[in-house]
Scaffold this motif. Structure first.
Motif, PDB file in Angstrom:
ATOM      1  N   TYR A  22      28.926  32.602   0.555  1.00 16.91           N
ATOM      2  CA  TYR A  22      30.252  32.291   0.066  1.00 16.91           C
ATOM      3  C   TYR A  22      31.381  32.451   1.358  1.00 16.91           C
ATOM      4  O   TYR A  22      31.031  33.275   2.222  1.00 16.91           O
ATOM      5  N   ALA A  38      36.631  26.361  -8.464  1.00 10.09           N
ATOM      6  CA  ALA A  38      35.312  25.843  -8.849  1.00 10.09           C
ATOM      7  C   ALA A  38      34.324  26.964  -9.405  1.00 10.09           C
ATOM      8  O   ALA A  38      33.676  26.581 -10.220  1.00 10.09           O
ATOM      9  N   LEU A  39      34.666  28.193  -9.005  1.00 11.75           N
ATOM     10  CA  LEU A  39      33.659  29.043  -9.505  1.00 11.75           C
ATOM     11  C   LEU A  39      34.393  30.351 -10.148  1.00 11.75           C
ATOM     12  O   LEU A  39      34.288  31.391  -9.985  1.00 11.75           O
ATOM     13  N   GLU A  40      35.297  29.512 -11.068  1.00 16.84           N
ATOM     14  CA  GLU A  40      36.097  30.796 -11.775  1.00 16.84           C
ATOM     15  C   GLU A  40      35.116  31.901 -12.340  1.00 16.84           C
ATOM     16  O   GLU A  40      34.183  31.114 -13.133  1.00 16.84           O
ATOM     17  N   LEU A  80      33.134  33.992 -11.704  1.00 18.02           N
ATOM     18  CA  LEU A  80      31.675  34.312 -11.242  1.00 18.02           C
ATOM     19  C   LEU A  80      31.571  35.944 -10.853  1.00 18.02           C
ATOM     20  O   LEU A  80      32.583  36.560 -10.005  1.00 18.02           O
ATOM     21  N   GLY A  89      35.719  20.575 -14.152  1.00 20.02           N
ATOM     22  CA  GLY A  89      36.065  21.862 -13.811  1.00 20.02           C
ATOM     23  C   GLY A  89      35.977  22.308 -12.137  1.00 20.02           C
ATOM     24  O   GLY A  89      36.082  23.134 -11.803  1.00 20.02           O
ATOM     25  N   LEU A 139      33.876  21.539 -10.065  1.00 18.86           N
ATOM     26  CA  LEU A 139      32.666  21.832  -9.325  1.00 18.86           C
ATOM     27  C   LEU A 139      32.191  20.887  -8.534  1.00 18.86           C
ATOM     28  O   LEU A 139      31.701  21.165  -7.362  1.00 18.86           O
TER      29      LEU A 139
END
Lengths: 380, 191
Positions: free
Chosen positions: A129, A149-151, A153, A273, A275
């Protein structure tokens, strides 16, 4: 296709249950008890008591050894990754494993590797990341990553792991997570071949953990080889359009971009979303054509919004399909055989600056099947 | 496999329940996930929740159904979260077809089902693997029976469309010769 085929498929999947299981009922029992303790502590004693219980739990679930390495110092992690440059490569893989695929988005670069056997490919993932995407919570209980995009996680830390590259690392269930550079975190799912017999064997699980640490120790950052190349070039696009994400496959000595999305850099959580897609911009899939490949054409039923038309554009047969999914218009363009390539482009949105027919006719140049003709710069 | 050391009461009941149901939960998870590694992770998370809610599980008219609902909802929750989606970035990897079946057909069907949105896939699994009625599936999914019906219909239609028309397609459908493969998206970000 009928319900009975679906039933048969599910029955086949269930019947293929491998003999070994990584399910650790004792760990589930321990975690369940710990969660109950926390809940009861909270109810009984308020936040102070709960905080103490949480702290006690953190100590309890984290073994005293091995000691984690220090927080990463030295160079900072990239603020974002370039989708045109794979940031990652493996320096070491367990025997029988090889690179299967990879991908890059501004906030994350990832590789998938694994091995094939009688039950099919068994894969695992490495993800790195960008700086600031992930944060370790205070008492090292969670690694939280929050991006458009990775809400949400979250990796729940279950124990300390040996230091990776001299930096701190933790186990998070079946993942190894570590700080690969200042401000940047990486995760690796355990390289466990699920089809191997006796996976419940603790020694094999530990071996997979050792392999994970060794893989992580040998990951190379910022110097990916071979190059990422695209079998197509897009020209005369709006100036702010960029490749926003790429999914690639190792192919003929290069990394071939198999799927890629275009974006303008604006946050867009609409179509999927955030992604992969950006509304009103195309998502392209290009692979070598197969002899028996064909494009599905909608039967254009009266009660369906889906409409397909066949056209010949630049000498290639294409099928263009329009439909409305919910409230979202979607357009797809498919060419099964175009200069040796199979192409599928999707686009969500009611007001695309360039519709897919125009994109294919006026802006897309296919580069054939010879990797020597492919390009590192798909736009321009 | 490591089993908890328990002395009796709640823990003993839980341990007994898990020992008896683990295999069926794992198979259900495998059908939902299409991947046995993730299925094991899902079962692991389910067992934790079942322990925490053991009082309700034990008091339920059908403890098995309760545990099944926990598993399905946990899977849907994971699919909604970024973690579940991240690990699918590479797209579904087809597994080998079962012996005796036409491998191409099975792999196509498997890929088509794997590409369904999570709730549609869960609906198919509950209806056609668990053999639940529409009402029972609605209870598990926390929605109305009508929604289950519409999700089922949409899922089947999506799978049919993904697989393309059968060789003897009706009016308007493109004829597909045996062995032909539709060019169709099945990649990342499709769920």
């Amino acid at each position: 296709m009928s319900e009975s085929q679906i039933r048969a498929l599910f029955a086949q999947i269930a019947a293929g249950e491998p003999g070994g299981s990584r399910v650790d009922a004792q760990a589930a029992y321990r975690r369940g008890r710990a969660r109950l303790r926390r809940r009861r502590a909270w109810l009984a004693g308020g936040s102070l008591l709960a905080a103490a219980a949480v702290a006690a739990l953190a100590v309890a679930v984290v073994p005293a050894r091995p000691r984690p390495g220090p927080p990463a110092t030295g160079p900072a992690a990239p603020r974002q990754f370039s989708p045109l440059v794979p940031y990652l490569s493996f320096g070491w893989l367990p025997s029988g494993n090889s690179l299967v695929a990879g991908g890059v988005r501004p906030e994350v670069a990832y590789l998938t590797a694994g091995r094939s056997n009688a039950l099919g490919p068994s894969t695992w993932d490495l993800a790195v990341y960008a700086a600031g995407q992930c944060h370790l919570t205070g008492p090292a209980r969670d690694l939280k990553c929050s991006t458009p995009a990775l809400e949400g996680l979250t990796a729940r830390i279950t124990g300390r792991a040996p230091a990776v590259g001299g930096h701190r690392a933790f186990w998070a269930g079946p993942f190894l997570v570590w700080q690969y550079a200042r401000g940047g975190w990486a995760s690796l799912s355990l390289p466990l071949p699920y089809s191997s017999p006796k996976l419940s064997n603790a020694a094999k699980y530990e071996a997979a953990r050792r392999d994970a640490v060794k893989i992580a120790d040998h990951v190379r950052y910022g110097a990916a080889t071979p190059p990422l190349v695209f079998p197509a070039r897009l020209t005369r696009l709006p100036s702010q359009w960029r490749v926003s994400s790429v999914y690639y496959l190792p192919d003929a000595g290069v990394l071939r971009a198999s799927r890629f999305a275009l974006g303008t850099g604006n946050p867009d959580l609409g179509a999927d979303g955030g992604l992969e897609y950006q509304t009103n911009l195309p998502y392209l899939m290009i692979d070598p054509a197969s002899r028996k490949g064909y494009c599905y054409r909608s039967p254009n039923r009266k009660n369906s919004s889906e409409r397909s038309t066949s056209e010949t554009i630049n000498g290639h047969r294409v099928v263009v399909t329009q439909q409305v999914l919910g409230t979202r218009p979607r357009q797809d363009l498919c060419a099964a055989h175009a200069d040796g390539l199979a192409l599928y482009i999707s686009q969500f949105g009611a007001h695309p600056p360039i519709n897919l027919t125009s994109l294919f006719r006026d802006h897309l140049r296919l580069l054939g099947t010879n990797p020597a003709n492919w390009t590192r710069n798909p736009i321009g | 496999m490591w089993w908890p050391v328990v002395s009796g009461g709640r823990d003993a009941e839980y341990s007994e329940f898990v020992a008896a149901r683990l295999s069926s939960l794992r198979r259900l998870a495998g059908v939902l996930c299409g991947d046995w590694q993730r299925a094991d992770d899902l079962v692991q998370a389910t067992l934790v929740t079942v322990y925490v809610r053991w009082g309700r599980v034990r008091a339920a008219a059908h403890p098995d159904a309760y545990a099944r609902a926990v598993l399905v909802r946990e899977w849907l929750r994971e699919r909604r979260s970024g973690w579940g989606r991240r690990v699918r970035l590479g797209g579904p990897v087809a597994e080998a077809a079962a012996a005796g079946a036409d491998p191409d057909v099975v792999l196509d069907l498997r890929a088509a089902v794997a590409a369904l949105p999570p709730r549609q896939r869960a609906t198919l699994v509950l209806r056609f693997y668990c053999d639940l009625t529409v009402e029972q599936a609605a209870q598990v999914l926390g929605c109305s029976p009508g929604t289950v019906k519409s999700q089922t219909a949409r899922a089947l239609e999506t799978v049919r469309r993904t697989l393309g028309p059968p060789p003897a397609a009706g009016a308007g459908g493109q004829r597909a010769a045996a062995g032909e493969q539709p060019i169709y998206p099945g990649g990342p970000g499709r769920e």
